[in-house]
Design a protein around this motif. Structure first.
Motif, PDB file in Angstrom:
ATOM      1  N   ALA A  24      34.111  32.864  35.180  1.00  0.00           N
ATOM      2  CA  ALA A  24      35.248  32.825  36.102  1.00  0.00           C
ATOM      3  C   ALA A  24      34.957  31.848  37.234  1.00  0.00           C
ATOM      4  O   ALA A  24      35.849  31.184  37.739  1.00  0.00           O
ATOM      5  CB  ALA A  24      35.536  34.214  36.640  1.00  0.00           C
ATOM      6  N   TYR A  83      54.072  25.372  23.112  1.00  0.00           N
ATOM      7  CA  TYR A  83      53.266  25.430  24.310  1.00  0.00           C
ATOM      8  C   TYR A  83      52.052  24.513  24.171  1.00  0.00           C
ATOM      9  O   TYR A  83      51.698  23.766  25.096  1.00  0.00           O
ATOM     10  CB  TYR A  83      52.845  26.869  24.568  1.00  0.00           C
ATOM     11  CG  TYR A  83      52.357  27.038  25.956  1.00  0.00           C
ATOM     12  CD1 TYR A  83      53.201  26.776  27.032  1.00  0.00           C
ATOM     13  CD2 TYR A  83      51.052  27.398  26.202  1.00  0.00           C
ATOM     14  CE1 TYR A  83      52.744  26.882  28.324  1.00  0.00           C
ATOM     15  CE2 TYR A  83      50.591  27.511  27.492  1.00  0.00           C
ATOM     16  CZ  TYR A  83      51.446  27.245  28.555  1.00  0.00           C
ATOM     17  OH  TYR A  83      50.982  27.344  29.836  1.00  0.00           O
ATOM     18  N   LEU A 126      47.951  54.773  34.451  1.00  0.00           N
ATOM     19  CA  LEU A 126      49.073  53.932  34.873  1.00  0.00           C
ATOM     20  C   LEU A 126      49.340  52.789  33.899  1.00  0.00           C
ATOM     21  O   LEU A 126      50.379  52.153  33.965  1.00  0.00           O
ATOM     22  CB  LEU A 126      48.810  53.371  36.278  1.00  0.00           C
ATOM     23  CG  LEU A 126      48.947  54.395  37.414  1.00  0.00           C
ATOM     24  CD1 LEU A 126      48.438  53.813  38.722  1.00  0.00           C
ATOM     25  CD2 LEU A 126      50.408  54.812  37.566  1.00  0.00           C
ATOM     26  N   GLY A 127      48.369  52.512  33.010  1.00  0.00           N
ATOM     27  CA  GLY A 127      48.581  51.413  32.061  1.00  0.00           C
ATOM     28  C   GLY A 127      48.401  50.053  32.696  1.00  0.00           C
ATOM     29  O   GLY A 127      48.921  49.059  32.200  1.00  0.00           O
ATOM     30  N   ILE A 128      47.652  49.997  33.801  1.00  0.00           N
ATOM     31  CA  ILE A 128      47.402  48.704  34.456  1.00  0.00           C
ATOM     32  C   ILE A 128      46.060  48.174  33.962  1.00  0.00           C
ATOM     33  O   ILE A 128      45.039  48.832  34.096  1.00  0.00           O
ATOM     34  CB  ILE A 128      47.388  48.855  35.992  1.00  0.00           C
ATOM     35  CG1 ILE A 128      48.749  49.378  36.480  1.00  0.00           C
ATOM     36  CG2 ILE A 128      47.031  47.542  36.661  1.00  0.00           C
ATOM     37  CD1 ILE A 128      48.821  49.594  37.983  1.00  0.00           C
ATOM     38  N   ASP A 129      46.103  46.975  33.382  1.00  0.00           N
ATOM     39  CA  ASP A 129      44.884  46.381  32.855  1.00  0.00           C
ATOM     40  C   ASP A 129      44.295  45.431  33.897  1.00  0.00           C
ATOM     41  O   ASP A 129      44.901  44.429  34.249  1.00  0.00           O
ATOM     42  CB  ASP A 129      45.204  45.617  31.561  1.00  0.00           C
ATOM     43  CG  ASP A 129      43.945  45.104  30.869  1.00  0.00           C
ATOM     44  OD1 ASP A 129      42.856  45.178  31.470  1.00  0.00           O
ATOM     45  OD2 ASP A 129      44.064  44.614  29.734  1.00  0.00           O
ATOM     46  N   THR A 130      43.120  45.788  34.413  1.00  0.00           N
ATOM     47  CA  THR A 130      42.443  44.975  35.421  1.00  0.00           C
ATOM     48  C   THR A 130      41.208  44.317  34.813  1.00  0.00           C
ATOM     49  O   THR A 130      40.272  43.997  35.513  1.00  0.00           O
ATOM     50  CB  THR A 130      42.013  45.866  36.593  1.00  0.00           C
ATOM     51  OG1 THR A 130      41.240  46.950  36.053  1.00  0.00           O
ATOM     52  CG2 THR A 130      43.216  46.443  37.313  1.00  0.00           C
ATOM     53  N   TYR A 131      41.222  44.170  33.494  1.00  0.00           N
ATOM     54  CA  TYR A 131      40.094  43.653  32.730  1.00  0.00           C
ATOM     55  C   TYR A 131      38.905  44.585  32.918  1.00  0.00           C
ATOM     56  O   TYR A 131      39.078  45.788  32.806  1.00  0.00           O
ATOM     57  CB  TYR A 131      39.798  42.200  33.108  1.00  0.00           C
ATOM     58  CG  TYR A 131      38.965  41.479  32.069  1.00  0.00           C
ATOM     59  CD1 TYR A 131      39.242  41.617  30.711  1.00  0.00           C
ATOM     60  CD2 TYR A 131      37.898  40.679  32.429  1.00  0.00           C
ATOM     61  CE1 TYR A 131      38.475  40.981  29.754  1.00  0.00           C
ATOM     62  CE2 TYR A 131      37.125  40.032  31.472  1.00  0.00           C
ATOM     63  CZ  TYR A 131      37.413  40.192  30.144  1.00  0.00           C
ATOM     64  OH  TYR A 131      36.647  39.568  29.203  1.00  0.00           O
ATOM     65  N   ASP A 174      45.458  35.030  17.596  1.00  0.00           N
ATOM     66  CA  ASP A 174      46.093  34.776  16.299  1.00  0.00           C
ATOM     67  C   ASP A 174      45.042  34.093  15.443  1.00  0.00           C
ATOM     68  O   ASP A 174      44.771  32.898  15.622  1.00  0.00           O
ATOM     69  CB  ASP A 174      47.299  33.832  16.443  1.00  0.00           C
ATOM     70  CG  ASP A 174      48.381  34.434  17.338  1.00  0.00           C
ATOM     71  OD1 ASP A 174      48.391  35.667  17.503  1.00  0.00           O
ATOM     72  OD2 ASP A 174      49.200  33.661  17.859  1.00  0.00           O
ATOM     73  N   SER A 212      54.207  29.392  20.630  1.00  0.00           N
ATOM     74  CA  SER A 212      52.827  28.954  20.842  1.00  0.00           C
ATOM     75  C   SER A 212      52.668  27.495  20.457  1.00  0.00           C
ATOM     76  O   SER A 212      51.979  26.715  21.131  1.00  0.00           O
ATOM     77  CB  SER A 212      51.865  29.799  20.002  1.00  0.00           C
ATOM     78  OG  SER A 212      51.993  31.148  20.331  1.00  0.00           O
ATOM     79  N   SER A 239      53.511  31.348  15.937  1.00  0.00           N
ATOM     80  CA  SER A 239      54.889  31.411  16.435  1.00  0.00           C
ATOM     81  C   SER A 239      55.307  30.018  16.925  1.00  0.00           C
ATOM     82  O   SER A 239      54.463  29.216  17.326  1.00  0.00           O
ATOM     83  CB  SER A 239      54.992  32.399  17.594  1.00  0.00           C
ATOM     84  OG  SER A 239      54.351  31.868  18.739  1.00  0.00           O
TER      85      SER A 239
END
Lengths: 502, 502
Positions: B260, B483, B11-16, B449, B480, B477
């Motif tokens: 976390a 930000y 599905l291409g879902i990144d859940t780490y 980067d 960034s 960029s």
């Protein structure tokens, strides 16, 4: 670009209670805000916002202008078709430092408990943070002052009912024993004696039936606070689902994580029970505490400690708490599962000869204690008075009146498929693993299929002949029935018959 | 139907790091197995299997014949096009009862530590279970015997290198101080003195640069064990990324959850550090421990306790550990971010006049201690010997040789956008919040980067005039850059200039 917001997309992904948001990994907002997979994000929409866990998308599941929401996030945000989603960093969960403080040895003070409960209530805690909190309070880590602080904080996080009466009776059962469904018998006995008993009950989370599931097969239970108040004013009691009334709302969140971890916190348990009772406006609470090796309270020492905490915390909260410990070695009644338990209840209330004696006895003992606690029966006379209420039909009349007031008494459904398990040899019913029995009923489909579950034909100590029925599994589909029977084949401990040695 | 398996869908879902599987809620397997959202499931494919968290799908995201996998689950299972996914209940995570035991007051014994670490290694722990484990060990909850048991279990969960030499030198820095990138200076000094120093380093997890990120701007670091061994045999040292060598592999998993939760466990920290060192085949380890109010080790008491645990556990594991505490009140060197730190390193190695003196000094002190610990310098003479290695160009030669052996020395990249922040008034540079400074560098794009970050123009105590440069933000960029500057506007504590009172 993030300022214009992204189109909300309901992906239909159910992540249970944890809200999850989905953003393309290459989206400007991910880049600008430095969001990664598992970042905590604040998602805003209209005036509403929710803290969610982020999953990033590396495929075309989302268009570049879209952001996805899980079912839980969608329910909380309810985006209108013309609304856009904005993402930002949530403020740090400051009360996690209170959790860390508790872990590092600082007592949990009232202000800290309030901060933690408020943040949990506002959905700021990710599941791993909830797990850390629950773990920090596990075992016997909370003392009386901490339990009281926590109870107060939990009450204040939600609504609080006020019945304007000096005595509002309540009961609670600690740790389910399959089939121990006394509430629908106790409430009409107590209410018909003139005491107020506005009972809110829960649906099953991990068990084959909660009282609300069972009651729902007999009458509507999804009443809001106003509806509940109307029933109670009219009949003196009700048996409704607590989910539509916001009493101690963080409790469910905390319990969900405790169950997932199979962690018991005695202090959290006491706070969970009592906060719901205080919030419900109760003044007198009887706690039914089954004790047994496969029950939640496993031994008399634990029971004693819990009783002490319940009574002392209750006192600090202005709540009279009495604890009744009972035997928790086997399931109660015959039926296990919403409709099958409802049939046992009806049999007891209607004084039918085939009514399960143990369920009747348990309900009468509890009702009797509540009558004494409420001052309408003299000490030692509650049991007799409760028995009289049942025998005379007054309890049954009151139960029917309550059901009618809640929306109408109805007939519990019947399952399509049954399979009876029989004894293979002469012997005595020697052991019952109440956890495995509960699992079996769940695999048969309970509580989602209200007619599913099982009906016990024997009790511990019964002597059986080969071919004698032990229990019957009820299921709505052949698949569920077979699945339950597969489990049974590998789990003979559900119910074991010891062969006679003679 | 479940037996035939479902078509795997990426599905291409990144859940780490947490593997997630997706099943339609109405699929026969959900129904048959009783799976719900957040159930733990075992997904099998070919001979491989993984334990995943289930999300159920209430939309047409999946066809009825499909099952979805998150990126982490896909990486672990690697389903071939003709393979099918099968779902089953994982066996219960039995070592969670060891975690509960520890919580309820039982000491963590070696067998229990092994069971826990094995289950974590096999991916059996859900994130909330990891959180409970980490919380159970938090603060000072582990004693020396427990720390040693845990270290041993963590070593045994992965590979273990053997260099066939009596002395294998290593270093480790506890808790990052931005810019404290001494390893690429220390290794060539030590190796050029004839000692073996096969150094594996990590990439940044929450910091703007890890040593591996910085080193990667100077030479390839993604060597496997064979490549690493070749470099070390040829040059006596290396500076490679530890990620492609499986040393104490559960460490990353545990650290991810600790970070976390922002939870420190002194015992877990010691076990994490030493298990990696033992697994890397090191015999002598110097631990660099910066102490400061915004560093990981905040005060001398904590430093002392940690030192005691490190030395004593090291002894139990047959490892000689020396701890060097240093000042952790401000960032080290000038650059913060992979390429900017690399430039500082080159300046020191090349003996350039503009080389940051503090970085040079720190590296020399550490290298000197290692030379003494390794027995090639007499006590008290290590520092001078290290200085001589640097001054003579031997260290620079060795560094270049190591880089060539790793795949070739290269020029660090340069950022496209810069913004210099200047002093607004006369005064003295009074405070630096190293955590906020790190955050600033990350918002500018580091380490993803590699050229991004910031370059400090001042140090604590420097007197500045209005308009004098304080630091320059580097970004790839404009987005960034802006930000980072937005963050700075709200976080003046990054670097504060106190106005002169005269």
């Amino acid at each position: 670009m993030a300022d214009d917001g992204l189109f909300p997309r309901r992906l239909g992904i159910d992540t249970y209670q944890e809200p999850v948001a989905y953003l393309r990994q290459d989206s400007p907002v991910c880049r600008a805000e430095g969001f990664n997979a598992q970042s905590r994000v604040r998602v805003s929409c209209g005036g509403r916002s929710v803290i969610a866990t982020l999953n990033t998308i590396r495929s075309d599941l989302l268009a570049p202008t879209e952001a996805g929401l899980s079912e839980a996030a969608w329910r909380l945000l309810r985006p209108a078709p013309d609304e856009r989603l904005c993402f930002s960093h949530p403020r740090p969960v400051e009360s996690m430092s209170d959790v860390r403080g508790k872990l590092y040895g600082r007592p949990l003070e009232e202000a800290a408990a309030r901060r933690i409960i408020r943040d949990i209530h506002e959905g700021r805690y990710a599941d791993i943070e909830l797990a850390a909190y629950v773990t920090a309070c596990a075992g016997s880590r909370l003392d009386l002052a901490e339990i009281t602080a926590l109870t107060r904080a939990m009450v204040d996080a939600g609504d609080r009912l006020d019945w304007g009466r000096p005595r509002v009776m309540d009961k609670h059962c600690v740790g389910g024993l399959p089939g121990n469904r006394t509430t629908p018998i106790v409430v009409p006995i107590v209410a018909s004696a003139g005491l107020l008993m506005p009972k809110t009950s829960s649906r099953a989370i991990t068990s084959p039936a909660g009282t609300a599931d069972t009651m729902a097969t007999l009458a509507p239970v999804d009443l809001d606070t106003r509806g509940m108040r109307r029933v109670v004013e009219q009949e003196g009691g009700c048996i409704v689902w607590g989910g539509s009334v916001s009493l101690s709302p963080v409790d469910d969140t905390i319990i969900r994580v405790e169950r997932a971890l199979d962690l018991d916190s005695e202090g959290q348990l006491v706070a969970s029970i009592l906060s719901k009772k205080v919030a419900a406006g109760s003044t007198h609470v009887l706690v039914d505490m089954p004790v047994g090796p496969t029950a939640k309270v496993r031994n008399p020492e634990m029971a004693q400690r819990l009783e002490h905490h319940l009574v002392a915390t209750g006192e600090a909260m202005g709540l009279a708490v009495r604890v009744h410990t009972s035997d928790g070695v086997q399931a109660v009644g015959r039926g296990i599962g919403p409709a099958l338990e409802a049939r046992d209840i009806l049999a007891v209330l209607q004084n039918r000869e085939d009514a399960p004696g143990d369920l009747r006895e348990r309900a009468l003992v509890l009702a009797g204690e509540i009558l004494e606690l409420g001052g309408v029966a003299a000490p030692g006379e509650g049991l007799a008075q409760a028995g009289e209420s049942l025998a005379s039909g007054r309890a049954w009349d009151k139960f029917r009146a309550i059901c009618e007031a809640q929306g109408g008494l109805r007939e519990p459904p019947v399952a399509r498929h049954r399979h009876t398990v029989v004894a293979m040899h002469h012997g005595t019913v020697a052991h019952m693993n109440t956890r495995s029995i509960a699992k079996l009923a769940k695999l048969a489909g309970a509580p989602a299929d209200p007619a599913a579950g099982l009906v016990l034909a024997v009790r511990l100590g019964d002597r059986v002949e080969p071919g004698a029925p032990l229990f019957t599994v009820h299921a709505e589909s052949r698949g569920s029935l077979e699945y339950a029977l597969d489990f049974l084949a590998n789990h003979p401990e559900c119910l074991s018959v010891e062969e006679d040695l003679i």
